[in-house]
Motif scaffolding. Structure first.
Motif, PDB file in Angstrom:
ATOM      1  N   SER A  88      64.465   7.221 -32.158  1.00 19.51           N
ATOM      2  CA  SER A  88      64.413   8.192 -33.255  1.00 19.51           C
ATOM      3  C   SER A  88      64.720   7.478 -34.566  1.00 19.51           C
ATOM      4  CB  SER A  88      65.428   9.305 -33.032  1.00 19.51           C
ATOM      5  OG  SER A  88      65.091  10.045 -31.888  1.00 19.51           O
ATOM      6  N   PRO A  89      63.928   7.737 -35.606  1.00 17.32           N
ATOM      7  CA  PRO A  89      64.198   7.091 -36.892  1.00 17.32           C
ATOM      8  C   PRO A  89      65.417   7.711 -37.580  1.00 17.32           C
ATOM      9  CG  PRO A  89      62.314   8.562 -37.071  1.00 17.32           C
ATOM     10  CD  PRO A  89      62.733   8.568 -35.637  1.00 17.32           C
ATOM     11  N   HIS A  90      66.015   6.972 -38.487  1.00 20.04           N
ATOM     12  CA  HIS A  90      67.156   7.444 -39.273  1.00 20.04           C
ATOM     13  C   HIS A  90      66.657   7.649 -40.699  1.00 20.04           C
ATOM     14  CE1 HIS A  90      69.873   6.654 -35.974  1.00 20.04           C
ATOM     15  NE2 HIS A  90      69.248   5.501 -35.820  1.00 20.04           N
TER      16      HIS A  90
ATOM     17  N   PHE B   9      63.719   7.202 -47.397  1.00 22.08           N
ATOM     18  CA  PHE B   9      63.645   5.844 -46.867  1.00 22.08           C
ATOM     19  C   PHE B   9      64.090   5.881 -45.414  1.00 22.08           C
ATOM     20  CE2 PHE B   9      65.938   2.046 -45.569  1.00 22.08           C
ATOM     21  CZ  PHE B   9      64.962   1.075 -45.746  1.00 22.08           C
ATOM     22  N   TRP B  10      63.497   5.017 -44.582  1.00 17.93           N
ATOM     23  CA  TRP B  10      63.933   4.878 -43.191  1.00 17.93           C
ATOM     24  C   TRP B  10      63.720   3.451 -42.719  1.00 17.93           C
ATOM     25  CZ3 TRP B  10      59.771   7.607 -44.912  1.00 17.93           C
ATOM     26  CH2 TRP B  10      58.514   7.166 -44.539  1.00 17.93           C
ATOM     27  N   PRO B  11      64.696   2.873 -41.999  1.00 19.59           N
ATOM     28  CA  PRO B  11      64.478   1.580 -41.357  1.00 19.59           C
ATOM     29  C   PRO B  11      63.458   1.773 -40.234  1.00 19.59           C
ATOM     30  CG  PRO B  11      66.814   2.170 -41.347  1.00 19.59           C
ATOM     31  CD  PRO B  11      66.057   3.357 -41.814  1.00 19.59           C
TER      32      PRO B  11
ATOM     33  N   GLY C 189      56.907  -7.936 -37.635  1.00 17.77           N
ATOM     34  CA  GLY C 189      57.472  -7.198 -38.752  1.00 17.77           C
ATOM     35  C   GLY C 189      56.948  -5.777 -38.870  1.00 17.77           C
ATOM     36  N   THR C 190      56.055  -5.371 -38.002  1.00 12.51           N
ATOM     37  CA  THR C 190      55.533  -4.015 -38.078  1.00 12.51           C
ATOM     38  C   THR C 190      56.414  -3.073 -37.281  1.00 12.51           C
ATOM     39  OG1 THR C 190      54.103  -4.352 -36.172  1.00 12.51           O
ATOM     40  CG2 THR C 190      53.174  -4.841 -38.334  1.00 12.51           C
TER      41      THR C 190
ATOM     42  N   ARG D 260      54.632   1.858 -43.377  1.00  8.28           N
ATOM     43  CA  ARG D 260      55.417   2.531 -44.407  1.00  8.28           C
ATOM     44  C   ARG D 260      56.850   2.737 -43.944  1.00  8.28           C
ATOM     45  NH1 ARG D 260      52.140   5.734 -47.825  1.00  8.28           N
ATOM     46  NH2 ARG D 260      54.066   6.107 -48.959  1.00  8.28           N
ATOM     47  N   ASN D 261      57.794   2.668 -44.883  1.00  8.36           N
ATOM     48  CA  ASN D 261      59.178   3.011 -44.578  1.00  8.36           C
ATOM     49  C   ASN D 261      59.818   3.776 -45.728  1.00  8.36           C
ATOM     50  OD1 ASN D 261      59.434   0.847 -46.308  1.00  8.36           O
ATOM     51  ND2 ASN D 261      61.250   0.062 -45.282  1.00  8.36           N
ATOM     52  N   LYS D 262      58.969   4.344 -46.598  1.00 10.17           N
ATOM     53  CA  LYS D 262      59.460   5.193 -47.676  1.00 10.17           C
ATOM     54  C   LYS D 262      58.368   6.182 -48.065  1.00 10.17           C
ATOM     55  CE  LYS D 262      58.618   1.332 -50.719  1.00 10.17           C
ATOM     56  NZ  LYS D 262      59.221   0.348 -51.559  1.00 10.17           N
TER      57      LYS D 262
END
Length: 157
Positions: free
Chosen positions: A19-21, A35-37, A68-69, A92-94
């Motif tokens: 699960s993303p944070h 934003f999420w890591p 890195g993906t 994407r991470n934002k």
């Protein structure tokens, strides 16, 4: 007579995604910046009849091992329980939520989705939602004042 097969059986399946944070990093009267890591993959561990692990020694794979993906195929952004963006790219991470109404409260959730290709067709494998993140935007023309700050320490898997 009992025959025991000793041949190796190989099965290929996509890994599940943690699960993303989701973090709110900035906001204005009408926008919220998220934003999420990049989440990690959960790799299944194979065991033999005796319960000994015979699969990968690592249960979690960091996104950096995939060049890195992200481990997710794509992300879905939900605002107040409705889908805002259905297929946000895995790179994407934002994201900036725009068009918000000043003074309103918003519930935000990010869902990481992994997919697999079978016979030329994409199939959704796993959906991992973030915890619900809530924010109340300031009213038009009013300045925001920090009234409450909470910090929770947790070890990420």
């Amino acid at each position: 007579t009992f025959w025991h097969a000793s041949a190796c059986i190989v099965e290929r399946s996509p890994a599940a995604v943690d699960s993303p944070h989701l973090f709110v990093v900035a906001y204005t009267e009408s926008t919220v910046r998220l934003f999420w890591p990049k989440p990690r993959m959960r790799i299944p561990v194979l065991v033999d009849d005796a319960g000994k692990e015979i699969g990968p020694t690592s249960r979690v794979c960091n996104p950096s091992t995939k060049g890195g993906t992200s481990a997710a195929a794509f992300y879905r952004v939900e605002v107040n329980g409705r889908v805002l963006v259905d297929r946000l790219g895995a790179d994407r991470n934002k994201y900036i939520v725009t068009g918000c109404v000043p003074g309103n409260a918003y519930s935000l959730r990010l869902i990481a989705v992994s997919e697999e290709m079978r016979r030329g067709t994409r199939t959704t494998f796993d959906e991992s939602p973030s915890e619900l993140t809530e924010i109340m935007l300031p009213e038009s023309g009013k300045r925001g004042v920090l009234s409450r700050l909470a910090c929770h320490f947790a070890s990420f898997p």
